[in-house]
Design a protein around this motif. Structure first.
Motif, PDB file in Angstrom:
ATOM      1  N   ILE A  34       1.579 -28.135  18.616  1.00  0.00           N
ATOM      2  CA  ILE A  34       0.151 -28.057  18.935  1.00  0.00           C
ATOM      3  C   ILE A  34      -0.294 -26.599  19.010  1.00  0.00           C
ATOM      4  CG2 ILE A  34      -1.550 -28.469  20.768  1.00  0.00           C
ATOM      5  CD1 ILE A  34      -0.025 -31.116  21.330  1.00  0.00           C
ATOM      6  N   PHE A  35       0.482 -25.755  19.716  1.00  0.00           N
ATOM      7  CA  PHE A  35       0.127 -24.342  19.817  1.00  0.00           C
ATOM      8  C   PHE A  35       0.161 -23.660  18.456  1.00  0.00           C
ATOM      9  CE2 PHE A  35       1.441 -24.626  24.431  1.00  0.00           C
ATOM     10  CZ  PHE A  35       0.147 -24.488  24.911  1.00  0.00           C
ATOM     11  N   LEU A  36       1.113 -24.007  17.617  1.00  0.00           N
ATOM     12  CA  LEU A  36       1.176 -23.449  16.265  1.00  0.00           C
ATOM     13  C   LEU A  36      -0.060 -23.837  15.473  1.00  0.00           C
ATOM     14  CD1 LEU A  36       2.804 -21.913  14.119  1.00  0.00           C
ATOM     15  CD2 LEU A  36       3.864 -24.094  13.506  1.00  0.00           C
ATOM     16  N   PHE A  37      -0.438 -25.100  15.534  1.00  0.00           N
ATOM     17  CA  PHE A  37      -1.623 -25.568  14.820  1.00  0.00           C
ATOM     18  C   PHE A  37      -2.878 -24.846  15.310  1.00  0.00           C
ATOM     19  CE2 PHE A  37      -5.226 -28.541  14.510  1.00  0.00           C
ATOM     20  CZ  PHE A  37      -5.290 -28.658  13.129  1.00  0.00           C
ATOM     21  N   VAL A  38      -3.035 -24.771  16.640  1.00  0.00           N
ATOM     22  CA  VAL A  38      -4.207 -24.088  17.204  1.00  0.00           C
ATOM     23  C   VAL A  38      -4.190 -22.612  16.822  1.00  0.00           C
ATOM     24  CG1 VAL A  38      -5.281 -23.367  19.383  1.00  0.00           C
ATOM     25  CG2 VAL A  38      -4.528 -25.725  19.090  1.00  0.00           C
ATOM     26  N   GLY A  39      -3.025 -21.981  16.873  1.00  0.00           N
ATOM     27  CA  GLY A  39      -2.907 -20.576  16.489  1.00  0.00           C
ATOM     28  C   GLY A  39      -3.284 -20.349  15.042  1.00  0.00           C
ATOM     29  N   LEU A  40      -2.828 -21.225  14.150  1.00  0.00           N
ATOM     30  CA  LEU A  40      -3.184 -21.106  12.733  1.00  0.00           C
ATOM     31  C   LEU A  40      -4.685 -21.309  12.518  1.00  0.00           C
ATOM     32  CD1 LEU A  40      -0.180 -22.924  11.022  1.00  0.00           C
ATOM     33  CD2 LEU A  40      -0.677 -20.474  11.026  1.00  0.00           C
ATOM     34  N   CYS A  41      -5.275 -22.240  13.238  1.00  0.00           N
ATOM     35  CA  CYS A  41      -6.720 -22.462  13.122  1.00  0.00           C
ATOM     36  C   CYS A  41      -7.495 -21.234  13.587  1.00  0.00           C
ATOM     37  CB  CYS A  41      -7.147 -23.687  13.929  1.00  0.00           C
ATOM     38  SG  CYS A  41      -6.623 -25.240  13.208  1.00  0.00           S
ATOM     39  N   ILE A  42      -7.100 -20.680  14.712  1.00  0.00           N
ATOM     40  CA  ILE A  42      -7.784 -19.486  15.232  1.00  0.00           C
ATOM     41  C   ILE A  42      -7.609 -18.317  14.268  1.00  0.00           C
ATOM     42  CG2 ILE A  42      -7.719 -17.749  17.076  1.00  0.00           C
ATOM     43  CD1 ILE A  42      -7.138 -20.097  19.019  1.00  0.00           C
ATOM     44  N   THR A  43      -6.404 -18.154  13.749  1.00  0.00           N
ATOM     45  CA  THR A  43      -6.156 -17.085  12.772  1.00  0.00           C
ATOM     46  C   THR A  43      -7.035 -17.278  11.538  1.00  0.00           C
ATOM     47  OG1 THR A  43      -3.885 -16.879  13.554  1.00  0.00           O
ATOM     48  CG2 THR A  43      -4.382 -15.953  11.381  1.00  0.00           C
ATOM     49  N   GLY A  44      -7.126 -18.488  11.051  1.00  0.00           N
ATOM     50  CA  GLY A  44      -7.972 -18.767   9.895  1.00  0.00           C
ATOM     51  C   GLY A  44      -9.431 -18.459  10.164  1.00  0.00           C
ATOM     52  N   ILE A  45      -9.916 -18.826  11.320  1.00  0.00           N
ATOM     53  CA  ILE A  45     -11.316 -18.561  11.679  1.00  0.00           C
ATOM     54  C   ILE A  45     -11.552 -17.057  11.787  1.00  0.00           C
ATOM     55  CG2 ILE A  45     -13.006 -18.785  13.556  1.00  0.00           C
ATOM     56  CD1 ILE A  45     -11.821 -21.618  14.044  1.00  0.00           C
ATOM     57  N   ARG A  92     -17.982  -8.521   3.656  1.00  0.00           N
ATOM     58  CA  ARG A  92     -18.902  -8.771   2.530  1.00  0.00           C
ATOM     59  C   ARG A  92     -20.321  -8.363   2.882  1.00  0.00           C
ATOM     60  NH1 ARG A  92     -17.207 -14.684   0.363  1.00  0.00           N
ATOM     61  NH2 ARG A  92     -15.188 -14.098  -0.477  1.00  0.00           N
ATOM     62  N   LYS A  93     -20.735  -8.731   4.080  1.00  0.00           N
ATOM     63  CA  LYS A  93     -22.089  -8.376   4.531  1.00  0.00           C
ATOM     64  C   LYS A  93     -22.254  -6.872   4.579  1.00  0.00           C
ATOM     65  CE  LYS A  93     -23.373 -12.374   7.346  1.00  0.00           C
ATOM     66  NZ  LYS A  93     -23.694 -12.847   8.689  1.00  0.00           N
ATOM     67  N   MET A  94     -21.226  -6.172   5.083  1.00  0.00           N
ATOM     68  CA  MET A  94     -21.296  -4.711   5.165  1.00  0.00           C
ATOM     69  C   MET A  94     -21.308  -4.081   3.776  1.00  0.00           C
ATOM     70  SD  MET A  94     -18.859  -4.004   8.439  1.00  0.00           S
ATOM     71  CE  MET A  94     -19.303  -2.279   8.682  1.00  0.00           C
ATOM     72  N   VAL A 152     -13.856 -12.088   9.605  1.00  0.00           N
ATOM     73  CA  VAL A 152     -13.671 -10.687   9.218  1.00  0.00           C
ATOM     74  C   VAL A 152     -14.048 -10.490   7.753  1.00  0.00           C
ATOM     75  CG1 VAL A 152     -11.906  -8.906   8.840  1.00  0.00           C
ATOM     76  CG2 VAL A 152     -11.964 -10.160  10.993  1.00  0.00           C
ATOM     77  N   LYS A 153     -13.609 -11.392   6.914  1.00  0.00           N
ATOM     78  CA  LYS A 153     -13.901 -11.293   5.482  1.00  0.00           C
ATOM     79  C   LYS A 153     -15.398 -11.407   5.235  1.00  0.00           C
ATOM     80  CE  LYS A 153     -12.279 -13.051   1.068  1.00  0.00           C
ATOM     81  NZ  LYS A 153     -11.408 -13.999   0.403  1.00  0.00           N
TER      82      LYS A 153
END
Length: 182
Positions: free
Chosen positions: A153-164, A174-176, A169-170
């Motif tokens: 569960i923590f791995l999944f949540v960590g991957l989701c947060i990292t993806g977000i 682009r906006k900048m 950031v990306k």
């Protein structure tokens, strides 16, 4: 390590604490007495416990030998079903404590099954999974499974947060770049 394990077990026991109420079951009084006496003699570390089990079940006798001086048990009957003539399958909710492999353990809310059969005017315990569900091996395997689940569960949540975070950031880059290019 022991403190961390004991702390985890205390916290975990708060989540699985169950209020015990003996269910009204259709179990003969003699069968109830067999269960009561079996637990009494098991807790008393008394070899009289063997008179309440089927003597042909050497595996059960061996498990009692291994645990006779290591368990204190309380139980409540949850359910009982007549599965064959004069044979009842009884579900017990137990609270138990003991000492095994250098560790003191305490569990509550575990459901065990006992098979009682009437023989020669009384009931004997033919089979039970009680000893399979008690002791440090079962508890550690149960805790290990929970830790694996929590890790996933923590791995999944960590991957989701990292993806977000990476997506945000990306997008901001682009906006900048678009502002800089004009």
């Amino acid at each position: 390590m022991k403190r961390m394990f004991l702390s985890f077990m205390v916290i975990f026991s708060l989540f699985i604490e169950v209020e015990f109420v003996e269910a009204k079951v259709n179990l003969p009084q003699e069968a109830k007495e067999t269960l009561k006496n079996f637990v009494y003699y098991l807790n008393a570390e008394n070899e009289e416990v063997y008179q309440y089990i089927d003597s042909s079940n050497k595996g059960l006798s061996s498990k009692i030998d291994d645990n006779l001086d290591q368990i204190q048990l309380q139980y409540f009957i949850k359910d009982a079903n007549l599965i064959q003539e004069n044979t009842y399958q009884v579900e017990l909710s137990i609270s138990a404590s003991g000492y095994d492999n250098g560790f003191t353990w305490n569990v509550s809310g575990i459901t065990v099954t006992v098979l009682l059969k009437e023989e020669q005017g009384g009931y004997l315990i033919k089979e039970t999974d009680l000893f399979d569900k008690l002791g440090s091996d079962y508890i550690f395997s149960f805790v290990f499974k929970i830790l694996i689940l929590l890790g996933c569960i923590f791995l999944f949540v960590g991957l989701c947060i990292t993806g977000i975070v990476l997506f945000t950031v990306k997008r901001n880059r682009r906006k900048m770049q678009m502002k800089a290019n004009g």
